[in-house]
Design a protein around this motif. Sequence first.
Motif, PDB file in Angstrom:
ATOM      1  N   SER A  74     -52.861 -47.386  20.362  1.00  0.00           N
ATOM      2  CA  SER A  74     -52.778 -47.707  19.158  1.00  0.00           C
ATOM      3  C   SER A  74     -51.451 -46.973  18.804  1.00  0.00           C
ATOM      4  O   SER A  74     -50.837 -46.194  19.203  1.00  0.00           O
ATOM      5  CB  SER A  74     -53.834 -47.197  18.149  1.00  0.00           C
ATOM      6  N   GLU A  75     -50.970 -47.570  17.619  1.00  0.00           N
ATOM      7  CA  GLU A  75     -49.551 -47.127  17.095  1.00  0.00           C
ATOM      8  C   GLU A  75     -49.792 -45.751  16.624  1.00  0.00           C
ATOM      9  O   GLU A  75     -49.004 -44.972  17.016  1.00  0.00           O
ATOM     10  CB  GLU A  75     -49.290 -47.891  15.789  1.00  0.00           C
ATOM     11  N   GLU A  76     -50.868 -45.227  16.104  1.00  0.00           N
ATOM     12  CA  GLU A  76     -51.227 -43.734  15.757  1.00  0.00           C
ATOM     13  C   GLU A  76     -51.172 -42.847  17.024  1.00  0.00           C
ATOM     14  O   GLU A  76     -50.470 -41.778  17.170  1.00  0.00           O
ATOM     15  CB  GLU A  76     -52.476 -43.692  14.883  1.00  0.00           C
ATOM     16  N   THR A 181     -39.944 -29.258   5.148  1.00  0.00           N
ATOM     17  CA  THR A 181     -39.642 -28.888   3.541  1.00  0.00           C
ATOM     18  C   THR A 181     -41.216 -29.507   3.170  1.00  0.00           C
ATOM     19  O   THR A 181     -41.614 -30.675   3.372  1.00  0.00           O
ATOM     20  CB  THR A 181     -38.612 -29.587   3.101  1.00  0.00           C
ATOM     21  N   SER A 182     -41.559 -28.883   2.088  1.00  0.00           N
ATOM     22  CA  SER A 182     -42.727 -29.198   1.569  1.00  0.00           C
ATOM     23  C   SER A 182     -42.557 -30.148   0.267  1.00  0.00           C
ATOM     24  O   SER A 182     -43.562 -30.383  -0.259  1.00  0.00           O
ATOM     25  CB  SER A 182     -43.761 -27.993   1.066  1.00  0.00           C
ATOM     26  N   SER A 183     -41.316 -30.279  -0.017  1.00  0.00           N
ATOM     27  CA  SER A 183     -40.756 -31.152  -1.482  1.00  0.00           C
ATOM     28  C   SER A 183     -41.569 -32.341  -1.522  1.00  0.00           C
ATOM     29  O   SER A 183     -41.886 -32.854  -2.503  1.00  0.00           O
ATOM     30  CB  SER A 183     -39.629 -31.063  -1.684  1.00  0.00           C
ATOM     31  N   GLY A 184     -41.639 -33.148  -0.299  1.00  0.00           N
ATOM     32  CA  GLY A 184     -42.048 -34.529  -0.273  1.00  0.00           C
ATOM     33  C   GLY A 184     -43.632 -34.732   0.079  1.00  0.00           C
ATOM     34  O   GLY A 184     -43.608 -35.930   0.550  1.00  0.00           O
ATOM     35  N   LEU A 185     -44.250 -33.419   0.437  1.00  0.00           N
ATOM     36  CA  LEU A 185     -45.724 -33.599   0.876  1.00  0.00           C
ATOM     37  C   LEU A 185     -46.568 -34.383  -0.257  1.00  0.00           C
ATOM     38  O   LEU A 185     -46.552 -33.843  -1.312  1.00  0.00           O
ATOM     39  CB  LEU A 185     -45.999 -32.398   1.400  1.00  0.00           C
ATOM     40  N   ARG A 186     -47.493 -35.099   0.470  1.00  0.00           N
ATOM     41  CA  ARG A 186     -48.417 -35.680  -0.593  1.00  0.00           C
ATOM     42  C   ARG A 186     -49.787 -35.284   0.207  1.00  0.00           C
ATOM     43  O   ARG A 186     -50.139 -35.448   1.211  1.00  0.00           O
ATOM     44  CB  ARG A 186     -48.332 -37.198  -0.433  1.00  0.00           C
ATOM     45  N   VAL A 187     -50.721 -35.181  -0.820  1.00  0.00           N
ATOM     46  CA  VAL A 187     -52.191 -34.861  -0.400  1.00  0.00           C
ATOM     47  C   VAL A 187     -52.825 -36.334   0.546  1.00  0.00           C
ATOM     48  O   VAL A 187     -52.679 -37.207  -0.012  1.00  0.00           O
ATOM     49  CB  VAL A 187     -53.080 -34.587  -1.534  1.00  0.00           C
ATOM     50  N   GLY A 188     -53.305 -36.013   1.563  1.00  0.00           N
ATOM     51  CA  GLY A 188     -53.829 -37.019   2.420  1.00  0.00           C
ATOM     52  C   GLY A 188     -53.003 -37.115   3.452  1.00  0.00           C
ATOM     53  O   GLY A 188     -53.385 -38.122   4.488  1.00  0.00           O
ATOM     54  N   GLN A 189     -51.690 -36.620   3.589  1.00  0.00           N
ATOM     55  CA  GLN A 189     -50.808 -36.919   4.997  1.00  0.00           C
ATOM     56  C   GLN A 189     -51.561 -36.295   5.951  1.00  0.00           C
ATOM     57  O   GLN A 189     -52.066 -35.569   6.053  1.00  0.00           O
ATOM     58  CB  GLN A 189     -49.442 -36.421   4.663  1.00  0.00           C
ATOM     59  N   LYS A 190     -51.002 -36.951   7.269  1.00  0.00           N
ATOM     60  CA  LYS A 190     -51.457 -36.587   8.523  1.00  0.00           C
ATOM     61  C   LYS A 190     -50.896 -35.261   8.824  1.00  0.00           C
ATOM     62  O   LYS A 190     -49.725 -35.199   8.823  1.00  0.00           O
ATOM     63  CB  LYS A 190     -51.570 -37.505   9.560  1.00  0.00           C
ATOM     64  N   VAL A 191     -51.301 -34.310   9.455  1.00  0.00           N
ATOM     65  CA  VAL A 191     -50.760 -33.141  10.165  1.00  0.00           C
ATOM     66  C   VAL A 191     -51.191 -32.875  11.467  1.00  0.00           C
ATOM     67  O   VAL A 191     -52.536 -33.015  12.104  1.00  0.00           O
ATOM     68  CB  VAL A 191     -50.956 -31.643   9.533  1.00  0.00           C
TER      69      VAL A 191
END
Length: 201
Positions: A74-76, A181-191
């Motif tokens: 898959s793409e992911e 950088t954490s400035s553009g992080l959003r809750v729910g992003q994959k890590v």
Amino acid sequence: MKLYSRGQVIFYTVCGFIVALAVAMGFGLIQPPASARKKAQVEQHIAPTIPEQFELSTSDILSVEDSRSQGEYSEEESVNIRIYEALNPAVVNITTQTLALNWFMEPVPSEGGTGSGSIIDNRGYILTNNHVVENAYKVTITMADSSQYPGEVIGKDPENDLAVVKFEPEGKQLTTISFGTSSGLRVGQKVLAIGNPFGYD
């Protein structure tokens, strides 16, 4: 002349009869009862049908491994694979030794912590956790290719459980992991987390 009682005579007679019967059956002079013979024949008949080794019977459905070997990701999954293959050489295993006191209050080497670290600079700087190198007097760095180097703890931040270890790459080209950088992080992003705490290849 010694006399035997009636009970003794009966006892010895019965014992002699049983011994004679057992000897006769042992030599095949007397056959066991029909029910016993039938049971033995049934057991002989059933025993060969029991398989010695169990084998799985599977269908011809394509397995997960077969589909993956054909490149059907898959793409992911493809993104995860690319990230791992690109950055895995920058992940190291760190093992330490500490000093402990024996019964005579003498310092002796003892196994310390073990954990993962990330190479953050081409000169051999590694970011790791403080608890991995805590109280260490000897640090060993194991690279992804199993090569090993002695390391030195040059900075600690116990409050945030961070530490920096330095080793000499001896001219080896290192793969590094850059800071984000954490400035553009959003809750729910994959890590994604890549580590090697046990030193496996």
